[in-house]
Design an enzyme around this catalytic site. Structure first.
Site, PDB file in Angstrom:
ATOM      1  N   CYS A  51       0.873  -1.178   0.000  1.00 50.89           N
ATOM      2  CA  CYS A  51       0.000   0.000   0.000  1.00 50.89           C
ATOM      3  C   CYS A  51       0.903   1.219   0.000  1.00 50.89           C
ATOM      4  O   CYS A  51       2.040   1.167  -0.460  1.00 50.89           O
ATOM      5  CB  CYS A  51      -0.949  -0.030   1.195  1.00 50.89           C
ATOM      6  SG  CYS A  51      -0.125  -0.055   2.796  1.00 50.89           S
ATOM      7  N   HIS A  56      -2.641  11.179   3.022  1.00 44.55           N
ATOM      8  CA  HIS A  56      -3.209   9.857   2.720  1.00 44.55           C
ATOM      9  C   HIS A  56      -4.729   9.945   2.820  1.00 44.55           C
ATOM     10  O   HIS A  56      -5.279  10.192   3.888  1.00 44.55           O
ATOM     11  CB  HIS A  56      -2.664   8.826   3.723  1.00 44.55           C
ATOM     12  CG  HIS A  56      -2.869   7.406   3.319  1.00 44.55           C
ATOM     13  ND1 HIS A  56      -4.090   6.793   3.344  1.00 44.55           N
ATOM     14  CD2 HIS A  56      -1.990   6.473   2.867  1.00 44.55           C
ATOM     15  CE1 HIS A  56      -3.965   5.536   2.950  1.00 44.55           C
ATOM     16  NE2 HIS A  56      -2.689   5.308   2.647  1.00 44.55           N
TER      17      HIS A  56
END
Length: 652
Positions: free
Chosen positions: A32, A574
């Protein structure tokens, strides 16, 4: 990638491959924004302590049957590329990785994980109800509270508040289950409202025979119009069914009429299934569990007692434990003594012992302490939902330890002929109900002492074999086993090429409510493994530049942006938690790698509603990943955030 980097990453790859048990033990790998995620055939072969000391690694933990190694934004891409190539695992997505991880779970593990996922979101409400119930029980037994009109009134309101939360728990479960299984959460709420409708006879009154039940005849089937108070199993099943119906009709109904027809069909078909199939099946399953436990106590002597007290808390998961009130009332009417009350009480305190055992195993973990301590306090007042769903069931082995402790307490209840002269309270307040005959009060304390000790000790023993490290145990900061740098030297900004100001201000980067990083529901962010920062709960789907600077990189999935200010301060923005799984769906990037941007300039747009519908948290952390030595981060007090206007963080 130049030769020096490749050589360094090859060495990391070789070391990791060896430390996770060799190439034959690797089942899948993906990454990720910050973590290399590896699924292993046998996690026990991985040396997690040694992995923490691997070059450039910032930490390691096991979550969701994945070994997750934190490298940080940008760096993880290069490490993954080399590691995947060397192990012939290229082009595996995170969804593919999750599929591999799920293959390792047996059906029971999948069910337990689903239960845990469903109850995580509604835990704050359950915990509030538990503590309010305990407080009301204590105050209600105090004479000066009963005698004072104001205190009596306040306690009555507290009792109403706690009762309302538990009364509508099936609605909350249906909502959370529908969301967990991919449906629109509002449809779960609608189904929960139907389950608890005032047009239906109250389930508890129907069980006690004090209310008349209306029966309809549909397709030749008799359908009783009884509510589903306490019907947690039914709510779980209906949340799952509603989610699948929603997904089905969203695909099959033409788009031009989808908005009107899809939710209508989901609700209509769901309601029919609730009253004709799901409701009766769920009630039958729950009643079967309850009746079997009562039969065991009446026919199997000490074994029946221990089995009942050992398994009684599993009935709490179904919500059918409320029916025991009617059984206890009948016992008192027939015999004047209630043996079920102390059995349930030792079962409860044993789960508290399991919580303490798990807390002892993770005593250095702040998040675990914050979860365990209030959960144990609620256990003392006879409420175990926070302990069960927040800890014991979630981490699996504590629920086993608690059940064994409950069984041991049940043996003491049988041997001492312990019983109660009433019902309705347990554990600490419940001592007032103990039958004083035959040293009843002393036996009550002994039974509870054995149960809590049994739950505690058995959890410690099981934890030696079944426990997994929690994320807060990871090593943080720039010191990785004595290593100086957390990113390759070649990737670091050159100090001589920029002037570092005494004070650098970062402004709002999304519209919404600013929160502390510790409140983010992801351990990596909350424990600041990647660095300190702030977060925002967005009210719209747009992310803006927090200062003048340059886009270091934007991920292919567009869910994360690496930004470098003009002064060289690096931040990672994020969007959401685990949104990398969406593979870029619902995200639109307005910048690319190397773009120069101004404060307040739009960088990324995202469809907030669709992402939330897909079951993802849309919180947006901004992490300062690499502050220069000697610089500190000053965070402005949380509050409303307006893009590009007010300061949210200051580097000094």
């Amino acid at each position: 990638m130049d030769a020096a980097k490749r050589q360094r990453y090859d060495k990391i790859s070789e070391e990791l491959t060896e430390l996770v048990g060799g190439r034959d033990n690797i089942q899948g790998v993906a990454h990720c924004a910050t973590r290399l995620r590896i699924v292993l055939k046998d996690n026990d072969l991985a040396d997690l302590k040694a992995i923490e000391d691997v070059d450039l690694a910032k930490g390691v933990f096991v979550a969701g049957d994945q070994v997750q190694i934190i490298f940080g934004a940008g760096l993880v891409n290069d490490v993954y590329q080399v590691f995947a190539e060397n192990n012939n695992m290229k082009n595996m997505s995170l969804s593919d990785l999750k599929t591999e991880a799920n293959k390792k779970m047996n059906p029971l593990q999948r069910i337990i994980k689903a239960l845990s996922d469903v109850f995580v979101d509604i835990m704050p409400g359950i915990l509030a109800a538990a503590l309010l119930t305990g407080l009301s029980g204590v105050l209600g037994n105090m004479e000066f509270v009963k005698a004072n009109a104001t205190l009596y009134g306040i306690n009555t309101l507290i009792n109403i508040a706690s009762g309302a939360i538990f009364g509508f728990l099936p609605l909350a479960v249906a909502y959370s289950a529908c969301k967990r299984f991919g449906g629109r959460p509002i449809l779960g709420i609608v189904m929960g409202c139907i389950m608890l409708s005032n047009s239906l006879t109250d389930a508890y009154a129907a069980a006690q025979g004090t209310a008349e039940v209306t029966t309809l005849h549909i397709f030749g089937l008799g359908v009783e119009l009884v509510g589903f108070q306490g019907g947690i199993i039914v709510a779980l099943l209906m949340g799952f069914v509603t989610a699948k119906l929603d997904q089905f009709f969203e695909k099959k109904v033409p788009e031009v009429i989808r908005l009107l027809l899809s939710p209508l069909l989901t609700t209509l078909v769901g309601a029919l299934l609730l009253f004709t199939v799901i409701g009766p099946v769920g009630r039958g399953l729950s009643s079967g569990i309850t009746n079997a436990l009562v039969w065991m106590t009446q026919n199997l002597g000490v074994f029946g007692y221990s089995i009942f007290s050992g398994l009684q808390q599993l009935v709490v998961i179904t919500g059918l434990h409320h029916i025991f009130g009617a059984i206890e009332a009948q016992l008192l009417a027939d015999t004047g003594r209630n043996f079920l009350n102390p059995l349930m009480s030792v079962a409860i305190i044993a789960q508290g012992g399991a919580v303490l055992g798990y807390l002892f195993l993770h005593k250095n973990n702040t998040k675990i302490r914050e979860l365990c301590i209030p959960s144990f306090v609620s256990v003392l007042f006879g409420i175990t939902e926070p302990a069960l769903f927040g800890i014991n069931l979630r981490y699996r082995f504590p629920i086993i330890g608690g059940c064994i402790g409950g069984a041991l307490g049940g043996v003491v209840v049988y041997l001492t002929n312990l019983a109660a002269v009433g019902f309705g309270t347990t554990v600490v307040p419940g001592i007032a109900l103990a039958d004083p005959a035959g040293n009843g009060y002393v036996n009550y304390i002994i039974a509870h002492g054995v149960a809590i000790a049994g739950g505690f000790i058995m959890t410690l023993i099981l934890g030696k074999f079944m426990d997994t490290p929690q994320e807060e145990k990871t090593s943080t900061g720039s010191g990785n086993g004595g290593k100086q740098d957390s990113i390759p030297q070649e990737a670091q900004p050159k100090e001589e090429s920029r002037q570092i100001p005494d004070r650098e201000v970062f402004y709002g980067y999304a519209k919404g409510q600013q929160i502390a990083m510790e409140e983010v529901k992801d351990e990596t962010f909350a424990t600041k493994v990647l660095g300190d920062g702030i977060a925002v709960i967005p009210s719209e789907g747009k992310v803006y530049a927090p200062a003048d600077g340059t886009i270091s990189s934007i991920f292919d999935t567009k869910h994360a942006v690496c930004f470098c200010s003009n002064a060289g301060t690096e931040v990672l923005i994020h969007i959401g938690v685990d949104t990398v799984n969406l593979k870029g769906q619902y995200f639109t990037a307005h910048v690319k790698d190397g773009d120069i941007v101004k404060r307040g300039q739009l960088m990324v747009e995202f469809n907030k509603e669709q992402i939330e519908k897909a079951g993802y948290d849309t919180v947006i952390p901004m992490i300062f990943t690499d502050l220069d030595e000697g610089r500190t981060l000053e965070k402005v007090a949380p509050g409303p955030m307006t893009p590009g206007v007010e300061a949210v963080a200051i580097c000094r």
